[in-house]
Structure formats: structure tokens, C-alpha cells
Design a protein around this motif. Structure first.
Motif, PDB file in Angstrom:
ATOM      1  N   GLY A 123      31.252 -15.646  25.937  1.00 15.04           N
ATOM      2  CA  GLY A 123      30.605 -16.914  25.314  1.00 15.04           C
ATOM      3  C   GLY A 123      31.378 -17.731  24.474  1.00 15.04           C
ATOM      4  N   PRO A 124      30.802 -18.728  23.567  1.00 20.35           N
ATOM      5  CA  PRO A 124      29.234 -18.944  23.696  1.00 20.35           C
ATOM      6  C   PRO A 124      28.621 -19.301  25.138  1.00 20.35           C
ATOM      7  CG  PRO A 124      30.467 -20.696  22.621  1.00 20.35           C
ATOM      8  CD  PRO A 124      31.608 -19.748  23.007  1.00 20.35           C
ATOM      9  N   TRP A 125      27.590 -19.057  25.078  1.00 22.33           N
ATOM     10  CA  TRP A 125      26.942 -19.409  26.653  1.00 22.33           C
ATOM     11  C   TRP A 125      25.963 -20.476  26.527  1.00 22.33           C
ATOM     12  CZ3 TRP A 125      26.873 -13.700  25.409  1.00 22.33           C
ATOM     13  CH2 TRP A 125      27.944 -13.180  26.017  1.00 22.33           C
ATOM     14  N   PRO A 126      25.722 -21.047  27.462  1.00 19.13           N
ATOM     15  CA  PRO A 126      24.797 -22.301  27.188  1.00 19.13           C
ATOM     16  C   PRO A 126      23.361 -21.941  26.417  1.00 19.13           C
ATOM     17  CG  PRO A 126      25.626 -22.232  29.291  1.00 19.13           C
ATOM     18  CD  PRO A 126      26.056 -21.036  28.825  1.00 19.13           C
ATOM     19  N   GLU A 127      22.802 -22.924  26.052  1.00 18.11           N
ATOM     20  CA  GLU A 127      21.284 -22.711  25.361  1.00 18.11           C
ATOM     21  C   GLU A 127      20.604 -22.190  26.507  1.00 18.11           C
ATOM     22  OE1 GLU A 127      17.965 -24.938  22.711  1.00 18.11           O
ATOM     23  OE2 GLU A 127      19.751 -25.705  23.276  1.00 18.11           O
ATOM     24  N   GLY A 128      19.438 -21.295  26.116  1.00 14.71           N
ATOM     25  CA  GLY A 128      18.707 -20.860  27.073  1.00 14.71           C
ATOM     26  C   GLY A 128      19.079 -19.714  27.844  1.00 14.71           C
ATOM     27  N   MET A 129      20.348 -19.139  27.873  1.00 20.44           N
ATOM     28  CA  MET A 129      20.915 -17.840  28.511  1.00 20.44           C
ATOM     29  C   MET A 129      20.552 -16.746  27.757  1.00 20.44           C
ATOM     30  SD  MET A 129      22.532 -18.995  31.200  1.00 20.44           S
ATOM     31  CE  MET A 129      21.624 -20.552  31.306  1.00 20.44           C
TER      32      MET A 129
ATOM     33  N   CYS B  56      29.732   3.758  38.333  1.00 17.38           N
ATOM     34  CA  CYS B  56      30.936   2.887  38.285  1.00 17.38           C
ATOM     35  C   CYS B  56      30.544   1.537  38.110  1.00 17.38           C
ATOM     36  CB  CYS B  56      31.812   3.308  39.458  1.00 17.38           C
ATOM     37  SG  CYS B  56      33.322   2.233  39.387  1.00 17.38           S
ATOM     38  N   PHE B  57      31.449   0.925  37.105  1.00 17.37           N
ATOM     39  CA  PHE B  57      30.929  -0.572  36.766  1.00 17.37           C
ATOM     40  C   PHE B  57      31.536  -1.660  37.640  1.00 17.37           C
ATOM     41  CE2 PHE B  57      33.749  -0.158  32.579  1.00 17.37           C
ATOM     42  CZ  PHE B  57      34.827   0.115  33.355  1.00 17.37           C
ATOM     43  N   TRP B  58      32.591  -0.934  38.429  1.00 10.00           N
ATOM     44  CA  TRP B  58      33.110  -2.099  39.260  1.00 10.00           C
ATOM     45  C   TRP B  58      32.235  -2.540  40.247  1.00 10.00           C
ATOM     46  CZ3 TRP B  58      37.822   1.650  40.871  1.00 10.00           C
ATOM     47  CH2 TRP B  58      38.843   1.435  39.693  1.00 10.00           C
ATOM     48  N   GLY B  59      31.513  -1.892  40.985  1.00 12.82           N
ATOM     49  CA  GLY B  59      30.665  -2.220  42.164  1.00 12.82           C
ATOM     50  C   GLY B  59      29.324  -2.930  41.540  1.00 12.82           C
ATOM     51  N   SER B  60      28.994  -2.067  40.217  1.00 12.39           N
ATOM     52  CA  SER B  60      27.603  -2.653  39.779  1.00 12.39           C
ATOM     53  C   SER B  60      27.788  -4.097  39.278  1.00 12.39           C
ATOM     54  CB  SER B  60      27.406  -2.222  38.501  1.00 12.39           C
ATOM     55  OG  SER B  60      27.168  -0.599  38.775  1.00 12.39           O
ATOM     56  N   GLU B  61      29.164  -4.639  38.791  1.00 14.74           N
ATOM     57  CA  GLU B  61      29.308  -5.984  38.414  1.00 14.74           C
ATOM     58  C   GLU B  61      29.195  -6.955  39.281  1.00 14.74           C
ATOM     59  OE1 GLU B  61      32.120  -8.703  36.026  1.00 14.74           O
ATOM     60  OE2 GLU B  61      33.042  -7.149  36.912  1.00 14.74           O
ATOM     61  N   ARG B  62      29.712  -6.514  40.531  1.00 16.43           N
ATOM     62  CA  ARG B  62      29.874  -7.308  41.767  1.00 16.43           C
ATOM     63  C   ARG B  62      28.170  -7.676  42.275  1.00 16.43           C
ATOM     64  NH1 ARG B  62      33.184  -5.880  47.042  1.00 16.43           N
ATOM     65  NH2 ARG B  62      31.735  -4.244  47.004  1.00 16.43           N
ATOM     66  N   ILE B  63      27.263  -6.597  42.072  1.00 16.73           N
ATOM     67  CA  ILE B  63      26.055  -6.786  42.702  1.00 16.73           C
ATOM     68  C   ILE B  63      25.403  -8.221  41.918  1.00 16.73           C
ATOM     69  CG2 ILE B  63      23.907  -5.972  42.505  1.00 16.73           C
ATOM     70  CD1 ILE B  63      25.170  -3.326  43.222  1.00 16.73           C
ATOM     71  N   PHE B  64      25.727  -8.132  40.403  1.00 14.28           N
ATOM     72  CA  PHE B  64      25.107  -9.093  39.756  1.00 14.28           C
ATOM     73  C   PHE B  64      25.797 -10.504  39.648  1.00 14.28           C
ATOM     74  CE2 PHE B  64      23.229  -5.346  38.303  1.00 14.28           C
ATOM     75  CZ  PHE B  64      22.003  -5.567  38.143  1.00 14.28           C
ATOM     76  N   TRP B  65      27.023 -10.622  39.959  1.00 19.39           N
ATOM     77  CA  TRP B  65      27.677 -11.603  39.850  1.00 19.39           C
ATOM     78  C   TRP B  65      27.589 -12.631  41.125  1.00 19.39           C
ATOM     79  CZ3 TRP B  65      32.982  -8.849  39.950  1.00 19.39           C
ATOM     80  CH2 TRP B  65      33.568  -9.050  41.233  1.00 19.39           C
ATOM     81  N   GLN B  66      26.878 -11.903  42.188  1.00 17.19           N
ATOM     82  CA  GLN B  66      26.455 -12.418  43.491  1.00 17.19           C
ATOM     83  C   GLN B  66      25.362 -12.988  43.370  1.00 17.19           C
ATOM     84  OE1 GLN B  66      27.382  -9.473  46.224  1.00 17.19           O
ATOM     85  NE2 GLN B  66      29.288 -10.082  46.411  1.00 17.19           N
ATOM     86  N   LEU B  67      24.531 -12.937  42.398  1.00 14.33           N
ATOM     87  CA  LEU B  67      23.118 -13.343  42.400  1.00 14.33           C
ATOM     88  C   LEU B  67      23.200 -14.861  41.824  1.00 14.33           C
ATOM     89  CD1 LEU B  67      21.115 -10.388  40.833  1.00 14.33           C
ATOM     90  CD2 LEU B  67      21.576 -10.979  43.286  1.00 14.33           C
ATOM     91  N   ASP B  68      22.367 -15.716  42.471  1.00  9.43           N
ATOM     92  CA  ASP B  68      21.946 -17.008  41.904  1.00  9.43           C
ATOM     93  C   ASP B  68      21.153 -16.778  40.590  1.00  9.43           C
ATOM     94  OD1 ASP B  68      23.458 -18.276  44.030  1.00  9.43           O
ATOM     95  OD2 ASP B  68      21.421 -18.486  45.122  1.00  9.43           O
ATOM     96  N   GLY B  69      21.636 -17.688  39.691  1.00 10.34           N
ATOM     97  CA  GLY B  69      21.106 -17.563  38.238  1.00 10.34           C
ATOM     98  C   GLY B  69      21.835 -16.866  37.364  1.00 10.34           C
TER      99      GLY B  69
ATOM    100  N   ASP C 196      20.434 -17.261  33.534  1.00 11.75           N
ATOM    101  CA  ASP C 196      19.503 -18.247  33.166  1.00 11.75           C
ATOM    102  C   ASP C 196      18.125 -17.826  33.626  1.00 11.75           C
ATOM    103  OD1 ASP C 196      18.054 -20.457  32.806  1.00 11.75           O
ATOM    104  OD2 ASP C 196      19.330 -21.786  33.900  1.00 11.75           O
ATOM    105  N   PRO C 197      17.007 -17.330  32.909  1.00  8.62           N
ATOM    106  CA  PRO C 197      15.583 -17.263  33.195  1.00  8.62           C
ATOM    107  C   PRO C 197      14.934 -18.283  34.114  1.00  8.62           C
ATOM    108  CG  PRO C 197      15.814 -17.550  30.788  1.00  8.62           C
ATOM    109  CD  PRO C 197      17.183 -17.684  31.354  1.00  8.62           C
ATOM    110  N   ALA C 198      15.426 -19.606  33.844  1.00  7.36           N
ATOM    111  CA  ALA C 198      14.790 -20.628  34.684  1.00  7.36           C
ATOM    112  C   ALA C 198      15.333 -20.406  35.983  1.00  7.36           C
ATOM    113  CB  ALA C 198      15.091 -22.087  33.950  1.00  7.36           C
ATOM    114  N   ALA C 199      16.402 -19.843  36.316  1.00  6.18           N
ATOM    115  CA  ALA C 199      16.978 -19.950  37.625  1.00  6.18           C
ATOM    116  C   ALA C 199      16.898 -18.528  38.341  1.00  6.18           C
ATOM    117  CB  ALA C 199      18.613 -20.287  37.569  1.00  6.18           C
ATOM    118  N   VAL C 200      16.783 -17.475  37.933  1.00  3.47           N
ATOM    119  CA  VAL C 200      16.599 -16.055  38.118  1.00  3.47           C
ATOM    120  C   VAL C 200      15.597 -15.324  37.605  1.00  3.47           C
ATOM    121  CG1 VAL C 200      18.556 -15.254  37.114  1.00  3.47           C
ATOM    122  CG2 VAL C 200      17.703 -14.133  39.192  1.00  3.47           C
ATOM    123  N   SER C 201      14.606 -14.627  38.250  1.00  2.98           N
ATOM    124  CA  SER C 201      13.568 -13.986  37.542  1.00  2.98           C
ATOM    125  C   SER C 201      14.213 -12.524  37.039  1.00  2.98           C
ATOM    126  CB  SER C 201      12.505 -13.778  38.378  1.00  2.98           C
ATOM    127  OG  SER C 201      12.651 -12.763  39.369  1.00  2.98           O
TER     128      SER C 201
END
Length: 214
Positions: free
Chosen positions: A38-44, A53-66, A103-108
Motif C-alpha cells: 500500500g497505500p491502496w486506492p480509496e475503496g479497496m 502452501c501460500f504459493w499456489g493460493s496467492e496465484r489463484i487470487f491475483w488471477q481474479l479480475d477486481g 475492489d468490491p465494485a469490481a469483484v464480489s
């Protein structure tokens, strides 16, 4: 040291002391190009998850739009600024965590929770496949009451789906981030950040598991 195996959760007074100095990480996400701390944009908003293992877990989420940024680290324990080696002893109390900034406006939140439930086995306490120990426990740590409420509701929904298919009870730790261990997310060493982007053939045991969340 304490007469405990790696699947037994330690108490705060048993934890290794750690250190006051934070582990160094790059300033930006290796894939997303956004600030790692951070800092991250307002609203994040921020959610923390543990899926083994956090290696694979992280990739799952960085691939998601939003999803604006992700980072891997250690959470839910008591050792200050633990190293990976210390966490692997199960004497810090931490699990391998992924910080998800979205961003809750871009991914639920439902989309994030579906990715969580479907891509690991939440019915095996302190274990994901061959990875065994409290550092691999399943966890969702919320940063606001609405997230916690949604996480608990999603657990109940997914448990019903699992039960229909003959699977056992969910063991996922669900709570507020501030109340888990010392409440601090400690960034892991820089080589762990974006690991599977840096090492495309690296170890990963994540993928669709068991049944659909929907």
C-alpha cells in the motif's frame, strides 16, 4: 522443543520470540504492478485467507479480475516477523496466509470466497495433501464485520454441499483478523512473493477440489 507435533497448535507463551525488524520485500507486485504494502486506492478492502502452501493460493487470487494486489505472509500466531524456517517448525503459531486487496465494485466477496472454498480441502485439519502442520491450516480472517458474516454464511452453504457429496466437516478457522494471534500480517520473504510467476514450474497442489461452491 515443546513436546508438540506440528499439528498441535502452540500457545502464545510457547512461541518463538522473533524480531523487531520486518522482512524485506519488493515495493510492487511482480504480476499486478501495484504496491505490495500500500497505500491502496480509496475503496479497496482486504481479506486474509489460508489454504495450505501460500504459493499456489496467492496465484489463484491475483488471477481474479477486481483483485488489486496480493501478498503472502504469516498470520494467526505470535512470533514477531517470523521467517519461513521458523514458521515451518510450528513454533510461531502462524499459518501461511494470503493478503487479498480487492475492489468490491469490481469483484464480489462471494467470488473470492468461492475461489477459496473450491481450490483447497477445508475438511482436513492442519493439512493440505502432503503438507502437514498448523502452518497449513485452512483459515479466513476478516477485516470488517460484513466480511465475517459473509464468510460464516459461505461456510454453512459449502458444508451443505460437501455433506451432500459425503465429505466431512469443515475445519476452517474463521474470525476477525485483529483477534487471530497477535492480529498482525507479517510479510514473508521476498522470494515467496509471486513465487509461481517467478518459478512457473514450482510446487503447487492447488486446483478445483471436491464440489462447486455455487
Amino acid at each position: 522443543m515443546f513436546g508438540l507435533d506440528k499439528t498441535t497448535m502452540i500457545t502464545a507463551d510457547q512461541a518463538l520470540p522473533g524480531r523487531d525488524t520486518e522482512l524485506e520485500v519488493a515495493p510492487t507486485h511482480v504480476v499486478l504492478g501495484t504496491a505490495l504494502k500500500g497505500p491502496w486506492p480509496e475503496g479497496m478492502k482486504v481479506l486474509y485467507v489460508g489454504m495450505g502452501c501460500f504459493w499456489g493460493s496467492e496465484r489463484i487470487f491475483w488471477q481474479l479480475d477486481g483483485v488489486h494486489a496480493t501478498a503472502v505472509g504469516y498470520m494467526g500466531g505470535w512470533t514477531r516477523n517470523p521467517t519461513y524456517e521458523e514458521t515451518c517448525t510450528a513454533k510461531t503459531g502462524h499459518f501461511e496466509a494470503v493478503q487479498v486487496v480487492y475492489d468490491p465494485a469490481a469483484v464480489s466477496l462471494d467470488t473470492l470466497l468461492a475461489a477459496f472454498w473450491e481450490n483447497h480441502d477445508p475438511t482436513t485439519p492442519n493439512r493440505q495433501g502432503g503438507d502437514i502442520g498448523t502452518q497449513y491450516r485452512s483459515a479466513i480472517l476478516a477485516t470488517e464485520p460484513e466480511q465475517l458474516e459473509a464468510a460464516l454464511a459461505s461456510r454453512d452453504r459449502y458444508q451443505a454441499r460437501l455433506t451432500e457429496q459425503g465429505y466431512g466437516p469443515i475445519s476452517t478457522q474463521i474470525g476477525m483478523a485483529a483477534e487471530a494471534g497477535d492480529g498482525v500480517f507479517y510479510y514473508a520473504e521476498d522470494y515467496h512473493q509471486g513465487y509461481l510467476h517467478k518459478n512457473p514450474g514450482g510446487y503447487c497442489n492447488h486446483g478445483f477440489c471436491q464440489v462447486s461452491f455455487a
